[in-house]
Motif scaffolding. Structure first.
Motif, PDB file in Angstrom:
ATOM      1  N   MET A 103      38.139  12.112 -73.714  1.00  0.00           N
ATOM      2  CA  MET A 103      37.178  12.793 -74.590  1.00  0.00           C
ATOM      3  C   MET A 103      37.005  14.263 -74.243  1.00  0.00           C
ATOM      4  O   MET A 103      36.018  14.886 -74.620  1.00  0.00           O
ATOM      5  N   ASN A 104      37.960  14.843 -73.514  1.00  0.00           N
ATOM      6  CA  ASN A 104      37.755  16.192 -72.990  1.00  0.00           C
ATOM      7  C   ASN A 104      38.471  17.296 -73.761  1.00  0.00           C
ATOM      8  O   ASN A 104      38.335  18.465 -73.443  1.00  0.00           O
ATOM      9  N   GLY A 105      39.249  16.993 -74.797  1.00  0.00           N
ATOM     10  CA  GLY A 105      39.854  18.031 -75.620  1.00  0.00           C
ATOM     11  C   GLY A 105      38.821  18.609 -76.584  1.00  0.00           C
ATOM     12  O   GLY A 105      37.852  17.939 -76.938  1.00  0.00           O
ATOM     13  N   THR A 130      31.220  -0.323 -74.543  1.00  0.00           N
ATOM     14  CA  THR A 130      31.901   0.149 -73.342  1.00  0.00           C
ATOM     15  C   THR A 130      32.644   1.435 -73.664  1.00  0.00           C
ATOM     16  O   THR A 130      33.406   1.494 -74.630  1.00  0.00           O
ATOM     17  N   VAL A 131      32.395   2.477 -72.861  1.00  0.00           N
ATOM     18  CA  VAL A 131      33.184   3.713 -72.918  1.00  0.00           C
ATOM     19  C   VAL A 131      33.555   4.014 -71.471  1.00  0.00           C
ATOM     20  O   VAL A 131      32.838   4.694 -70.749  1.00  0.00           O
ATOM     21  N   SER A 132      34.678   3.467 -71.046  1.00  0.00           N
ATOM     22  CA  SER A 132      35.037   3.460 -69.629  1.00  0.00           C
ATOM     23  C   SER A 132      36.321   4.237 -69.359  1.00  0.00           C
ATOM     24  O   SER A 132      37.284   4.143 -70.132  1.00  0.00           O
ATOM     25  N   ASP A 133      36.317   5.022 -68.269  1.00  0.00           N
ATOM     26  CA  ASP A 133      37.489   5.812 -67.873  1.00  0.00           C
ATOM     27  C   ASP A 133      37.950   6.723 -69.002  1.00  0.00           C
ATOM     28  O   ASP A 133      39.144   6.820 -69.298  1.00  0.00           O
ATOM     29  N   CYS A 134      36.998   7.387 -69.643  1.00  0.00           N
ATOM     30  CA  CYS A 134      37.286   8.252 -70.788  1.00  0.00           C
ATOM     31  C   CYS A 134      36.978   9.720 -70.507  1.00  0.00           C
ATOM     32  O   CYS A 134      36.953  10.528 -71.437  1.00  0.00           O
ATOM     33  N   GLU A 135      36.733  10.061 -69.233  1.00  0.00           N
ATOM     34  CA  GLU A 135      36.401  11.436 -68.839  1.00  0.00           C
ATOM     35  C   GLU A 135      35.176  11.956 -69.600  1.00  0.00           C
ATOM     36  O   GLU A 135      35.106  13.108 -70.002  1.00  0.00           O
ATOM     37  N   LEU A 136      34.211  11.085 -69.771  1.00  0.00           N
ATOM     38  CA  LEU A 136      32.974  11.429 -70.463  1.00  0.00           C
ATOM     39  C   LEU A 136      32.136  12.338 -69.564  1.00  0.00           C
ATOM     40  O   LEU A 136      31.843  12.001 -68.426  1.00  0.00           O
ATOM     41  N   ALA A 137      31.731  13.491 -70.087  1.00  0.00           N
ATOM     42  CA  ALA A 137      30.935  14.457 -69.323  1.00  0.00           C
ATOM     43  C   ALA A 137      29.440  14.214 -69.546  1.00  0.00           C
ATOM     44  O   ALA A 137      29.041  13.406 -70.384  1.00  0.00           O
ATOM     45  N   LEU A 157      25.423  -1.654 -71.950  1.00  0.00           N
ATOM     46  CA  LEU A 157      26.133  -0.381 -72.064  1.00  0.00           C
ATOM     47  C   LEU A 157      26.901  -0.142 -70.776  1.00  0.00           C
ATOM     48  O   LEU A 157      26.327  -0.127 -69.677  1.00  0.00           O
ATOM     49  N   CYS A 158      28.218   0.049 -70.897  1.00  0.00           N
ATOM     50  CA  CYS A 158      29.069   0.304 -69.731  1.00  0.00           C
ATOM     51  C   CYS A 158      29.710   1.679 -69.872  1.00  0.00           C
ATOM     52  O   CYS A 158      30.476   1.925 -70.800  1.00  0.00           O
ATOM     53  N   LEU A 159      29.381   2.581 -68.934  1.00  0.00           N
ATOM     54  CA  LEU A 159      29.956   3.926 -68.906  1.00  0.00           C
ATOM     55  C   LEU A 159      30.686   4.161 -67.583  1.00  0.00           C
ATOM     56  O   LEU A 159      30.737   5.278 -67.069  1.00  0.00           O
ATOM     57  N   ARG A 160      31.276   3.141 -67.055  1.00  0.00           N
ATOM     58  CA  ARG A 160      31.954   3.184 -65.760  1.00  0.00           C
ATOM     59  C   ARG A 160      33.160   4.127 -65.783  1.00  0.00           C
ATOM     60  O   ARG A 160      33.884   4.225 -66.767  1.00  0.00           O
ATOM     61  N   GLY A 161      33.361   4.826 -64.658  1.00  0.00           N
ATOM     62  CA  GLY A 161      34.582   5.594 -64.476  1.00  0.00           C
ATOM     63  C   GLY A 161      34.648   6.903 -65.241  1.00  0.00           C
ATOM     64  O   GLY A 161      35.726   7.329 -65.640  1.00  0.00           O
ATOM     65  N   ASN A 162      33.508   7.571 -65.457  1.00  0.00           N
ATOM     66  CA  ASN A 162      33.492   8.861 -66.137  1.00  0.00           C
ATOM     67  C   ASN A 162      33.023   9.959 -65.174  1.00  0.00           C
ATOM     68  O   ASN A 162      33.106   9.787 -63.956  1.00  0.00           O
ATOM     69  N   GLY A 168      23.646  14.345 -65.237  1.00  0.00           N
ATOM     70  CA  GLY A 168      23.876  13.707 -66.525  1.00  0.00           C
ATOM     71  C   GLY A 168      23.022  12.464 -66.715  1.00  0.00           C
ATOM     72  O   GLY A 168      22.558  12.177 -67.824  1.00  0.00           O
ATOM     73  N   VAL A 169      22.801  11.719 -65.622  1.00  0.00           N
ATOM     74  CA  VAL A 169      21.955  10.529 -65.703  1.00  0.00           C
ATOM     75  C   VAL A 169      20.516  10.932 -66.018  1.00  0.00           C
ATOM     76  O   VAL A 169      19.828  10.278 -66.812  1.00  0.00           O
ATOM     77  N   ASP A 170      20.048  12.036 -65.411  1.00  0.00           N
ATOM     78  CA  ASP A 170      18.698  12.529 -65.716  1.00  0.00           C
ATOM     79  C   ASP A 170      18.583  12.938 -67.183  1.00  0.00           C
ATOM     80  O   ASP A 170      17.566  12.684 -67.832  1.00  0.00           O
ATOM     81  N   LEU A 171      19.630  13.593 -67.712  1.00  0.00           N
ATOM     82  CA  LEU A 171      19.627  13.960 -69.129  1.00  0.00           C
ATOM     83  C   LEU A 171      19.581  12.718 -70.011  1.00  0.00           C
ATOM     84  O   LEU A 171      18.833  12.661 -71.003  1.00  0.00           O
ATOM     85  N   MET A 172      20.377  11.716 -69.664  1.00  0.00           N
ATOM     86  CA  MET A 172      20.386  10.472 -70.418  1.00  0.00           C
ATOM     87  C   MET A 172      19.012   9.817 -70.429  1.00  0.00           C
ATOM     88  O   MET A 172      18.566   9.312 -71.466  1.00  0.00           O
ATOM     89  N   ALA A 173      18.350   9.850 -69.284  1.00  0.00           N
ATOM     90  CA  ALA A 173      17.031   9.225 -69.172  1.00  0.00           C
ATOM     91  C   ALA A 173      16.041   9.843 -70.147  1.00  0.00           C
ATOM     92  O   ALA A 173      15.262   9.138 -70.802  1.00  0.00           O
TER      93      ALA A 173
END
Length: 227
Positions: A103-105, A130-137, A157-162, A168-173
Motif C-alpha cells: 500500500m506504499n505506492g 485482515t490487512v496483513s503484511d501490506c506495509e500499512l503506515a 481486525l487483524c493488522l499484523r505485519g505492517n 499510529g496506534v494512538d492515532l487509531m485510538a
C-alpha cells in the motif's frame, strides 16, 4: 455365520483442471462479474473449502460459499487492491483477508485511503477484516480506523505485519473511539514499543483480545491479563 467385511474408505473426488488465464478473468471487471467468474473457476475440496488455482498452477483461495438462512456468504482473499475494493462493496462479503498487497505506492496509497477506507462507513456486513503484511503506515491505519468507528458488524481486525508503530496506534485510538463491536485486534509485528499504547484499549470497551508482540491481552470484565 457370515463374517462382516470392513468398509473401504470412500475414494477422494478428483479436482477439476486448473482454469486458464481467460477463465480467471482480470481485475478490471465489475465486482459482481469478477466474483462470479472467480466462483466459476473455483475448486471445491472434500472439506467444503473453496480454492482456485493461479495460471502457474499454485493454489489460491477464492470466495468460500456458505449457506446461512438461505443467503450466500463469502470469504474473500483478494490478490490486489481492486479486488479488495470490489469485495468490500458487496453485502455478501463477511470476511475479507488481504495479505502482501503493498500500500506504499502513491496511486495505491490514494486508492486505499479514498476508495477502500472511506466507503467502509457504508458497509454493514463485514465481520472479519485482515490487512496483513501490506506495509500499512500510521496514517493509513488511522484512516481505516475512522471508517470502522461506527461499523455495526465488524468483530475482528487483524493488522499484523505492517509499520503502524506506537504513534499510529494512538492515532487509531482517537479515530475508532466509541466502537462497541470490535472484540479482537491483532497489532503484532508493527514496530510498537517498548511500552504498548494503552489508548487503544481505553478506546475499545468491547475489546476482549489484543495480540501484541506475540502476547495476548485478555480483558476479563474489569481485569486486563497478559497471556
Amino acid at each position: 455365520m457370515k463374517k462382516k467385511g470392513l468398509l473401504s474408505p470412500p475414494k477422494p473426488q478428483a479436482l477439476q483442471a486448473p482454469p486458464t488465464d481467460t477463465e480467471l478473468g482480470t481485475a478490471d471487471k465489475s465486482g459482481d462479474e469478477l466474483l462470479s467468474r472467480m466462483e466459476d473457476a473455483s475448486l471445491s475440496s472434500p472439506a467444503g473449502i473453496t480454492l482456485r488455482r493461479r495460471p502457474d498452477g499454485s493454489p489460491e483461495a477464492s470466495p468460500v460459499q456458505a449457506k446461512s438462512d438461505g443467503k450466500e456468504e463469502k470469504i474473500v482473499y483478494p490478490k490486489d487492491l481492486e479486488q479488495m475494493i470490489m469485495a468490500s462493496s458487496i453485502p455478501a462479503t463477511k470476511e475479507l483477508h488481504a495479505f502482501h498487497i503493498k500500500m506504499n505506492g502513491s496511486l495505491i496509497y490514494s486508492k486505499f485511503m479514498n476508495d477502500f477506507c472511506k466507503p467502509l462507513v457504508f458497509n454493514v456486513s463485514l465481520e472479519i477484516l485482515t490487512v496483513s503484511d501490506c506495509e500499512l503506515a500510521a496514517d493509513q491505519a488511522n484512516r481505516l480506523a475512522t471508517g470502522l468507528k461506527n461499523h455495526p458488524t465488524l468483530r475482528r481486525l487483524c493488522l499484523r505485519g505492517n509499520t503502524i508503530r506506537s504513534g499510529g496506534v494512538d492515532l487509531m485510538a482517537g479515530s475508532i473511539k466509541g466502537n462497541t463491536r470490535l472484540t479482537s485486534l491483532d497489532l503484532d509485528e508493527n514496530a510498537i514499543g517498548p511500552a504498548f499504547p494503552m489508548s487503544i484499549i481505553l478506546a475499545l470497551p468491547s475489546l476482549s483480545k489484543l495480540v501484541f508482540s506475540e502476547s495476548f491481552l485478555v480483558r476479563d470484565q474489569t481485569m486486563l491479563v497478559w497471556c
